[in-house]
Write a protein that holds these residues in place. Structure first.
Motif, PDB file in Angstrom:
ATOM      1  N   TRP A  83      25.038  27.458  35.952  1.00  0.00           N
ATOM      2  CA  TRP A  83      25.970  28.592  35.940  1.00  0.00           C
ATOM      3  C   TRP A  83      27.007  28.358  37.036  1.00  0.00           C
ATOM      4  O   TRP A  83      26.717  28.485  38.220  1.00  0.00           O
ATOM      5  N   LEU A  84      28.223  28.014  36.620  1.00  0.00           N
ATOM      6  CA  LEU A  84      29.262  27.660  37.588  1.00  0.00           C
ATOM      7  C   LEU A  84      29.580  28.814  38.530  1.00  0.00           C
ATOM      8  O   LEU A  84      29.862  28.592  39.711  1.00  0.00           O
ATOM      9  N   ALA A  85      29.564  30.046  38.049  1.00  0.00           N
ATOM     10  CA  ALA A  85      29.887  31.187  38.906  1.00  0.00           C
ATOM     11  C   ALA A  85      28.979  31.236  40.130  1.00  0.00           C
ATOM     12  O   ALA A  85      29.412  31.631  41.220  1.00  0.00           O
ATOM     13  N   VAL A  86      27.740  30.807  39.973  1.00  0.00           N
ATOM     14  CA  VAL A  86      26.795  30.810  41.090  1.00  0.00           C
ATOM     15  C   VAL A  86      26.997  29.574  41.960  1.00  0.00           C
ATOM     16  O   VAL A  86      27.054  29.670  43.188  1.00  0.00           O
ATOM     17  N   GLY A  87      27.115  28.406  41.347  1.00  0.00           N
ATOM     18  CA  GLY A  87      27.327  27.194  42.132  1.00  0.00           C
ATOM     19  C   GLY A  87      28.596  27.274  42.953  1.00  0.00           C
ATOM     20  O   GLY A  87      28.605  26.967  44.154  1.00  0.00           O
ATOM     21  N   LEU A  88      29.689  27.707  42.317  1.00  0.00           N
ATOM     22  CA  LEU A  88      30.947  27.837  43.055  1.00  0.00           C
ATOM     23  C   LEU A  88      30.862  28.956  44.082  1.00  0.00           C
ATOM     24  O   LEU A  88      31.427  28.849  45.180  1.00  0.00           O
ATOM     25  N   GLY A  89      30.131  30.014  43.764  1.00  0.00           N
ATOM     26  CA  GLY A  89      29.957  31.105  44.719  1.00  0.00           C
ATOM     27  C   GLY A  89      29.249  30.656  45.978  1.00  0.00           C
ATOM     28  O   GLY A  89      29.606  31.053  47.093  1.00  0.00           O
ATOM     29  N   VAL A  90      28.237  29.800  45.835  1.00  0.00           N
ATOM     30  CA  VAL A  90      27.543  29.250  47.003  1.00  0.00           C
ATOM     31  C   VAL A  90      28.492  28.375  47.812  1.00  0.00           C
ATOM     32  O   VAL A  90      28.511  28.424  49.051  1.00  0.00           O
ATOM     33  N   SER A  91      29.315  27.578  47.124  1.00  0.00           N
ATOM     34  CA  SER A  91      30.281  26.731  47.822  1.00  0.00           C
ATOM     35  C   SER A  91      31.292  27.567  48.599  1.00  0.00           C
ATOM     36  O   SER A  91      31.612  27.266  49.754  1.00  0.00           O
ATOM     37  N   VAL A  92      31.796  28.635  47.991  1.00  0.00           N
ATOM     38  CA  VAL A  92      32.768  29.499  48.661  1.00  0.00           C
ATOM     39  C   VAL A  92      32.128  30.216  49.846  1.00  0.00           C
ATOM     40  O   VAL A  92      32.737  30.353  50.911  1.00  0.00           O
ATOM     41  N   HIS A  93      30.908  30.682  49.668  1.00  0.00           N
ATOM     42  CA  HIS A  93      30.220  31.350  50.771  1.00  0.00           C
ATOM     43  C   HIS A  93      30.018  30.382  51.939  1.00  0.00           C
ATOM     44  O   HIS A  93      30.244  30.744  53.105  1.00  0.00           O
ATOM     45  N   THR A  94      29.604  29.153  51.641  1.00  0.00           N
ATOM     46  CA  THR A  94      29.427  28.138  52.682  1.00  0.00           C
ATOM     47  C   THR A  94      30.743  27.872  53.399  1.00  0.00           C
ATOM     48  O   THR A  94      30.789  27.728  54.621  1.00  0.00           O
TER      49      THR A  94
END
Length: 415
Positions: A83-94
């Motif tokens: 799920w890209l929304a979650v993977g990208l969300g983790v990247s943005v949060h980091t």
């Protein structure tokens, strides 16, 4: 198609196994329906935090995982593949946590990072503006120093007042708007870059701030209506007469642009890992279909036209993975990696666009319907060529690095 990974420790192998199990159980089944409904999975990020997956590259002393970037990025890839929304969300949060972790005072780190890394808070990175996207140095959001005491924000980690300067120090009054902000309107804190210097101060006049989302004057517009990633809200975030304590500033005045660029170097690796995850998901879908779908009495994958297409998809995906891992290892070794990060972001996101498009072609008419995830992966891949520096910007970064190397070599030869 099983991905063979070489991980530095048995702990890292266990971490990847944990990630795959969690992603298969919690992310895969929800991706399609939540994307269709535009439902933001805030509970998933809380779960990732409780599982220790939201602060992997940061120090354990502040609640992080003490993992090298080589490992962290492979976790992001596995999440994005489901799920890209979650993977990208983790990247943005980091990315949003980076300024405090790398440039904050010891008091700021101790007060802020535990909640930021533990899952109780989710961050957003506020750099781009409507007229200052790729040209971040020309941003117009202002943080005017003002005299007088400004009450320090209460630190969630300690329940006391925020760390840093004495209460009589001047604070800031912030005004402006940021565009295309991932997690805009749902984030718990905003990492903001604003101009503290004069109108003509350029890159040297930008500073970095950490602002809780509940701060008076911070609002978000309705989320943008995007062609993909509907479960990940992207919105304009407005700062209207926001008062910030001196403790809200991260790093020195005028250091913000350098902080932003350092964060983006690492953030681009996160986007590259997301792109490889999306490409791998599309490749797996296409390979499975090529074995199950039969025409003229045999699997369609046996025909050279499709077999060669799948071979190219697999080769490009594997090459993109190795490129981001090579850049990550340079980062972990303390070597310069900005150019390699730009290369990884450029190649991996172009690969994701190409592989997802080819996957739709392999699936034929069914690939064009929403009954299968191929069309969603194709729509999602497009944004990865745009976020955190368009691929045209990555080519500029790489080209300038080549020119610098040529000038250095010419100078050395002349001596």
């Amino acid at each position: 198609m099983a991905v063979e990974r070489t991980l530095p420790t048995s702990e890292a192998e266990d971490l990847l196994d944990l990630t795959r199990g969690l992603a298969d159980k919690e992310l895969g089944p929800r991706a399609a329906p939540d994307e269709e409904a535009g439902a933001f999975p805030r509970d998933v990020f809380a779960l990732l935090g409780r599982s220790g997956l939201l602060g992997l590259p940061y120090p354990a002393a502040y609640g992080g995982g003490d993992q090298p970037y080589e490992v962290y990025l492979q976790v992001v890839e596995e999440l994005a593949a489901r799920w890209l929304a979650v993977g990208l969300g983790v990247s943005v949060h980091t990315l949003s946590c980076f300024p405090v972790a790398a440039y904050g005072t010891e008091a700021q780190r101790a007060a802020l990072l535990p909640d930021m890394l533990g899952g109780s808070q989710l961050g957003a990175y506020c750099l781009s503006e409507a007229h200052a996207g790729s040209d971040a140095g020309s941003l117009a959001t202002r943080a005017e120093p003002e005299p007088g005491a400004v009450p320090a924000p209460r630190a969630a980690a300690s329940g006391g007042t925020g760390p840093g300067a004495p209460p009589e120090a001047p604070g800031y009054r912030i005004a402006g708007a940021k565009s295309w902000i991932t997690h805009g309107g749902v984030a718990d804190f905003y990492t903001l870059f604003a101009r503290t210097g004069g109108p003509d101060s350029g890159r040297e006049g930008i500073s970095c701030f950490h602002l809780p989302a509940a701060t008076a004057g911070i609002t978000a517009d309705p989320p943008e209506r995007k062609m993909g990633m509907s479960a990940s809200p992207t919105a304009v975030v407005r700062f209207e007469d926001v008062r910030a304590a001196p403790e809200a500033r991260i790093g020195a005045e005028g250091q913000g642009f350098a902080i932003a660029m350092a964060a983006l170097d690492s953030g681009r690796l996160g986007i590259a890992a997301c792109a490889v995850g999306v490409a791998q998901a599309a490749l797996d879908l296409a390979v499975a279909h090529s074995r199950e779908r039969r025409q003229f009495g045999r699997p369609v994958g046996d025909f050279q036209g499709l077999s060669f297409l799948l071979a190219d998809m697999a080769t490009q995906t594997a090459a993109a993975r190795e490129l981001y891992l090579s850049a990550a290892r340079r980062r972990d070794a303390g070597r310069p990696f900005a150019t390699q990060a730009a290369m990884a972001k450029l190649f991996a996101t172009d690969t994701a666009m190409r592989v997802t498009t080819d996957a739709v072609q392999v699936l034929g008419g069914s690939g064009y319907t929403r009954d299968l995830p191929a069309e969603r992966l194709m729509r999602e891949a497009k944004v990865l060529q745009i976020v955190e520096g368009t691929n045209q910007i990555q080519r500029m970064v790489i080209g300038r690095a080549l020119a610098r190397e040529a000038r250095t070599a010419a100078g050395a030869a002349a001596r």
